[in-house]
Design a protein around this motif. Sequence first.
Motif, short mmCIF file in Angstrom:
data_model
loop_
_atom_site.label_atom_id
_atom_site.label_comp_id
_atom_site.label_asym_id
_atom_site.label_seq_id
_atom_site.Cartn_x
_atom_site.Cartn_y
_atom_site.Cartn_z
N HIS A 134 -3.59 -20.81 -12.12
CA HIS A 134 -3.26 -22.25 -12.25
C HIS A 134 -3.85 -23.05 -11.09
O HIS A 134 -3.87 -22.58 -9.95
CB HIS A 134 -1.74 -22.41 -12.26
N TRP A 135 -4.35 -24.26 -11.40
CA TRP A 135 -4.87 -25.16 -10.36
C TRP A 135 -3.99 -26.39 -10.23
O TRP A 135 -3.68 -27.04 -11.23
CB TRP A 135 -6.28 -25.63 -10.72
N ASP A 136 -3.63 -26.72 -8.98
CA ASP A 136 -3.08 -28.04 -8.68
C ASP A 136 -4.22 -28.88 -8.11
O ASP A 136 -4.90 -28.46 -7.17
CB ASP A 136 -1.96 -27.95 -7.64
N ILE A 137 -4.42 -30.07 -8.70
CA ILE A 137 -5.43 -31.00 -8.20
C ILE A 137 -4.66 -32.09 -7.46
O ILE A 137 -3.97 -32.90 -8.09
CB ILE A 137 -6.23 -31.66 -9.34
N ILE A 138 -4.74 -32.07 -6.13
CA ILE A 138 -3.87 -32.90 -5.30
C ILE A 138 -4.61 -34.15 -4.82
O ILE A 138 -5.69 -34.06 -4.25
CB ILE A 138 -3.34 -32.08 -4.10
N GLU A 139 -3.98 -35.30 -5.07
CA GLU A 139 -4.51 -36.60 -4.62
C GLU A 139 -4.41 -36.69 -3.09
O GLU A 139 -3.32 -36.57 -2.54
CB GLU A 139 -3.67 -37.71 -5.27
N GLY A 140 -5.54 -36.91 -2.42
CA GLY A 140 -5.53 -37.04 -0.97
C GLY A 140 -5.10 -38.42 -0.51
O GLY A 140 -4.96 -39.35 -1.31
N GLN A 141 -4.91 -38.57 0.81
CA GLN A 141 -4.50 -39.84 1.43
C GLN A 141 -5.24 -40.01 2.75
O GLN A 141 -5.39 -39.05 3.50
CB GLN A 141 -2.99 -39.85 1.71
#
Lengths: 346, 346
Positions: B224-231
Amino acid sequence: MNAMTDRIAGVLVLPQPYVLFLGDTTVPGFAKTAFGLRDWAADKCVGELRLPGATVTTGLEALTAAEAHARGARALVIGVANLGGVIPANWRASLVEALEAGLDLIAGMHMRLADIPELAEAAHRLGRQLIDVRVPPPQIPVGTGRKRSGKRLLTVGTDCALGKKYTALALARAFERRGIDSDFRASGQTGIMIAGGGIAMDAVVSDFEAGAAELLSPDAAPGHWDIIEGQGALTHPAYAAVSLGLLHGSQPDVFVVCHEPGRTEMLGTAGYKLTSVEEIVELTLLLGRRTNPAIRCGGFAFNTSALGEAAATELMARESARLGLPVADPVRGGPAFDVLVDSCLA
Amino acid sequence: MNAMTDRIAGVLVLPQPYVLFLGDTTVPGFAKTAFGLRDWAADKCVGELRLPGATVTTGLEALTAAEAHARGARALVIGVANLGGVIPANWRASLVEALEAGLDLIAGMHMRLADIPELAEAAHRLGRQLIDVRVPPPQIPVGTGRKRSGKRLLTVGTDCALGKKYTALALARAFERRGIDSDFRASGQTGIMIAGGGIAMDAVVSDFEAGAAELLSPDAAPGHWDIIEGQGALTHPAYAAVSLGLLHGSQPDVFVVCHEPGRTEMLGTAGYKLTSVEEIVELTLLLGRRTNPAIRCGGFAFNTSALGEAAATELMARESARLGLPVADPVRGGPAFDVLVDSCLA
């Protein structure tokens, strides 16, 4: 600093002098805040207040709240913690009595003073303040990176809880002895009580972390030094955000790396190995240059409390030769610490 | 995800589907949240709700609150901002009407819904929720650095506001098209509304920043991949604390560097020059290795909206050759973007 909390300006200012509250404590380790205040802010402490059953003492004169107020105390500081950071029910009557005697209350525990109804009610009725030093001021601005005037020194570390506050205080005292205009800038709860002001950097919302650090050490005269208490470590998997915001906002000209020889693992982590002092120097230079291109390492403060005098001296001399910078234990002091101070001021 | 807010678990979950509230807006730029939801969460939007005077539209069907509720909407999202981030008085009757129609209210503005007495009163009376997506959940734990199962991708950047959310969404959509089990993990307000959940990382207290990021992408199946929004950006003098906490806690296997060619100065700073993409790659590797020694750069997402098609294509090809990794504009898509996706999955 005036004797009131000034939350508009963004930096907490505490009413002083204090009387140190020890509750009914029998475990010296729980009274670290009281001992820290006795050691570093003795001129701001008129005495201590103990409950029946207490065996721990700071050695300061035992006073009632009314006596403390008569000697000039403006606040009672809860100088003792217990497991869980709560304020036990059997302390509360004494705390209300202190409010009635004209004292504000100051605490740095997880449980907030204002959340205890009998204290909130009494403070409201008497017009007294309940000050939680862990609560950061409102209206902290976002950082800008604008270069501020004056000189700054930041203590950084290879981990948490190994002497960043102590080192900053010892350096501030040494600067003062040399007649250098300087201020200790506190970023954690005990430091804030000692300094009589500051910002609990770990409690600031992350978007404002660097902005809070900018507030903490404002523009100053060109020859003035702010000695800023560091927090966490740039390589700590939980707390690096605090450390980086504080580094960027502090814009230090000089940093001192605090380290405990023999510690092998980062506190509170899933088995993270301690970072080497060299790695911390490199990372601090790399990241710190962003807001102060002239940043440099002044040397190292080792916490050698686990070693005997001879072993500590030998280790620090060897590490100093290897690293090419002074290494000293601020608790032991001595000539090695003078060399570290020289290097910071060079 | 279930249709309620679950604040115990630490990650906000929003009631869906939505009706998009546009107020009486006449400036398209103020409706970015509504447009983002239309573009990225069309299946979760039953229509829009406009007030007299509004000239901006998402193109979705105009509905009353009662009609929206009848079509299945569970919440009204304030999809429009205005100068100052306030909720004007002339919107409030409509918002109360939405609560009466059975809708919860969701907003991401600086002014909190619960601080508006008429909304607070109506929500209380009707048993409805007022959800501010900028308010992080309580009880966020301190980070531990424990390695979690599953794969993670984080978008990072050379500055704020240049496409980290858009890139993460485009990558998540591309992963989905390839049949890869994945989730978009939102770290900012618009992303949270699109995903229907997440944590506003910039609003988390800095001591818990990495811990919040650990919560945001929990243990998952090995493939599984989590695609995480950066900041933010690791070199932004105001926001680096947010970026580092998110990097440490996310433990990304792969990161994509977002960049806007032509931008020369960091947003909101006192003249800070933009960091180069190479520097961001180096810093992200250096700092990210602390919690994931296998971290690697998957490539670059350029925001080329200021360039024509030919110039953009030529620039990206040249930069890709120079950097040795794929460069693509996720808005333009095309074969270059497929190559970037390949590289992330390699």
